[in-house]
Motif scaffolding. Structure first.
Motif, PDB file in Angstrom:
ATOM      1  N   ARG A 245       0.867  -1.189   0.000  1.00 15.63           N
ATOM      2  CA  ARG A 245       0.000   0.000   0.000  1.00 15.63           C
ATOM      3  C   ARG A 245       0.894   1.227   0.000  1.00 15.63           C
ATOM      4  O   ARG A 245       1.826   1.336   0.819  1.00 15.63           O
ATOM      5  N   LEU A 248       0.890   7.678   1.137  1.00 21.96           N
ATOM      6  CA  LEU A 248       0.642   9.002   0.556  1.00 21.96           C
ATOM      7  C   LEU A 248       0.154   9.911   1.683  1.00 21.96           C
ATOM      8  O   LEU A 248      -1.026  10.234   1.800  1.00 21.96           O
ATOM      9  N   LYS A 253       2.104  14.370  -2.199  1.00 23.43           N
ATOM     10  CA  LYS A 253       2.244  12.979  -2.637  1.00 23.43           C
ATOM     11  C   LYS A 253       0.949  12.458  -3.246  1.00 23.43           C
ATOM     12  O   LYS A 253       0.962  11.738  -4.245  1.00 23.43           O
ATOM     13  N   ARG A 254      -0.172  12.822  -2.639  1.00 19.99           N
ATOM     14  CA  ARG A 254      -1.463  12.374  -3.187  1.00 19.99           C
ATOM     15  C   ARG A 254      -1.699  12.965  -4.567  1.00 19.99           C
ATOM     16  O   ARG A 254      -2.205  12.289  -5.462  1.00 19.99           O
ATOM     17  N   ALA A 257       0.541  11.168  -7.063  1.00 19.28           N
ATOM     18  CA  ALA A 257       0.001   9.842  -7.370  1.00 19.28           C
ATOM     19  C   ALA A 257      -1.204   9.945  -8.300  1.00 19.28           C
ATOM     20  O   ALA A 257      -1.371   9.140  -9.225  1.00 19.28           O
ATOM     21  N   LYS A 258      -2.031  10.949  -8.055  1.00 23.70           N
ATOM     22  CA  LYS A 258      -3.233  11.136  -8.888  1.00 23.70           C
ATOM     23  C   LYS A 258      -2.843  11.406 -10.341  1.00 23.70           C
ATOM     24  O   LYS A 258      -3.467  10.888 -11.276  1.00 23.70           O
ATOM     25  N   ILE A 262      -3.324   7.074 -10.111  1.00 29.19           N
ATOM     26  CA  ILE A 262      -3.715   6.375  -8.883  1.00 29.19           C
ATOM     27  C   ILE A 262      -4.834   7.159  -8.216  1.00 29.19           C
ATOM     28  O   ILE A 262      -4.616   8.240  -7.652  1.00 29.19           O
ATOM     29  N   SER A 263      -6.048   6.633  -8.299  1.00 27.17           N
ATOM     30  CA  SER A 263      -7.220   7.351  -7.803  1.00 27.17           C
ATOM     31  C   SER A 263      -7.562   7.018  -6.357  1.00 27.17           C
ATOM     32  O   SER A 263      -8.186   7.817  -5.659  1.00 27.17           O
ATOM     33  N   ASP A 264      -7.160   5.819  -5.900  1.00 20.52           N
ATOM     34  CA  ASP A 264      -7.468   5.392  -4.536  1.00 20.52           C
ATOM     35  C   ASP A 264      -6.172   5.332  -3.725  1.00 20.52           C
ATOM     36  O   ASP A 264      -5.403   4.374  -3.847  1.00 20.52           O
ATOM     37  N   PRO A 265      -5.911   6.354  -2.893  1.00 16.37           N
ATOM     38  CA  PRO A 265      -4.632   6.388  -2.164  1.00 16.37           C
ATOM     39  C   PRO A 265      -4.498   5.288  -1.112  1.00 16.37           C
ATOM     40  O   PRO A 265      -3.396   5.044  -0.614  1.00 16.37           O
ATOM     41  N   LYS A 266      -5.598   4.618  -0.758  1.00 15.65           N
ATOM     42  CA  LYS A 266      -5.544   3.568   0.262  1.00 15.65           C
ATOM     43  C   LYS A 266      -5.602   2.163  -0.327  1.00 15.65           C
ATOM     44  O   LYS A 266      -5.716   1.173   0.398  1.00 15.65           O
TER      45      LYS A 266
END
Length: 332
Positions: A245, A248, A253-254, A257-258, A262-266
């Motif tokens: 996992r 983020l 960082k989020r 990633a987006k 990457i749409s779901d940080p978890k």
């Protein structure tokens, strides 16, 4: 009469690329090994990067680096998005760590390797250079034996039960970092052994695939996301279970990633989330460790030790090579 060997058209290039990958990691390993024990991490890393880039650009591929290295520590890097190869061949995703264990190489300590993975275009996780939580075991266990959200104690007990041994017969590999103090303490409370490493968590995860040789049953802790994808590529070839996992923990960082899709940080990633298609991975030893022998210089000969794997066939090849044409290594 011996049976004739035939290679299907769609497999010819892959079979050729298996050996070409070995050449890439061999060149990077020899280049960095020439600087073992010199105390200069960036120089060793740069030597490996330069050698790897030079060899990648000779390959008949349209390659794109999706997992690079060096962003966090400002080392020389094969950067994310860089195009490599001649452009005349299949489109492939490439993940690299030209010198995993720069500190190990600089201090001439065991376990540094040159490693890279190659997969069908668009099939490797496009991961930002952040940290990620990781837990991994080798093949031969029921699915669900480990759980990234379970406590270290629960995972050790579950693995021991699946293996048919007492927790005291389990060994966990963990990066020696202050952030892992609670995990180390929790594992030791079960009676399990903890093997600490200072660097090199790609090799660390691969160690779980052969506990009889390496003495490692499970990998736990947090480390770089790029190294996580490389390790997942190895397990994709050999088998095993791995969950990760991304960490983020800042808005920056989020957002990064987006932008990388990457749409779901978890989200919890499995091996097949990180490496969706057929892949090849090769690793060559720089300094001798449990996994690979280091580069050895002899009279007019350079000796290398490499493992190369392919997911489509599950084939693992161990290659001990003696190189007599030393000019190909550009050692100056």
């Amino acid at each position: 009469m011996a049976e004739e060997i035939t290679v299907k058209a769609g497999q010819a290039l892959e079979r050729i690329l298996t050996l070409e990958l070995v050449r890439v990691t061999e060149r990077a390993a020899v280049a960095s090994a020439s600087l073992r024990g010199r105390g200069d991490e960036k120089a060793a890393d740069k030597a490996a990067v330069d050698a790897m880039r030079r060899e990648l650009n000779r390959l008949p591929i349209a390659g794109r680096i999706v997992i690079g290295e060096g962003e966090r520590d400002e080392a020389p890097m094969l950067f994310i998005g860089e195009e490599v190869g001649t452009g005349k061949g299949p489109a492939v995703d490439i993940a690299v760590d030209p010198l995993e264990g720069t500190t190990l190489c600089a201090k001439d300590m065991p376990g540094s390797i040159a490693v890279m993975a190659m997969a069908e275009g668009g099939t490797l996780l496009y991961a930002p250079d952040v940290y990620m939580e990781k837990i991994a075991i080798g093949p031969g266990y029921p699915k669900g034996t480990i759980d990234i959200d379970a406590s270290p104690e629960d995972n050790i007990h579950s693995l021991a039960k699946a293996k048919g041994v007492k927790p005291s017969e389990i060994a966990a590999l963990i990066l020696d970092r202050p952030r892992h103090a609670a995990i180390i303490e929790a594992v030791r409370r079960t009676g399990a052994a903890v093997q600490l490493i200072t660097d090199g968590d790609v090799a660390g995860v691969i160690h779980t695939t052969n506990p009889d040789e390496t003495g490692v049953d499970i990998y736990l802790g947090t480390g770089g996301a790029p190294e996580g994808v490389l390790a997942a590529a190895a397990l994709r070839c050999i088998g095993g279970e791995m969950y990760t996992r991304l960490i983020l923990d800042t808005e920056e960082k989020r957002e990064r990633a987006k932008k990388m899709g990457i749409s779901d940080p978890k989200k919890i990633y499995t091996i097949t989330d990180m490496v969706r298609g057929d892949c090849l991975i090769a690793a060559t030893g720089v300094t001798t460790g449990n996994l690979l022998k280091g580069v050895k210089y002899d009279k007019g000969v350079v000796k290398t030790h490499t493992v190369v794997m392919r997911s489509a066939t599950g084939t693992v090849r161990w290659i001990e090579a003696e190189h007599r044409d030393l000019s190909k290594f550009h050692l100056g």
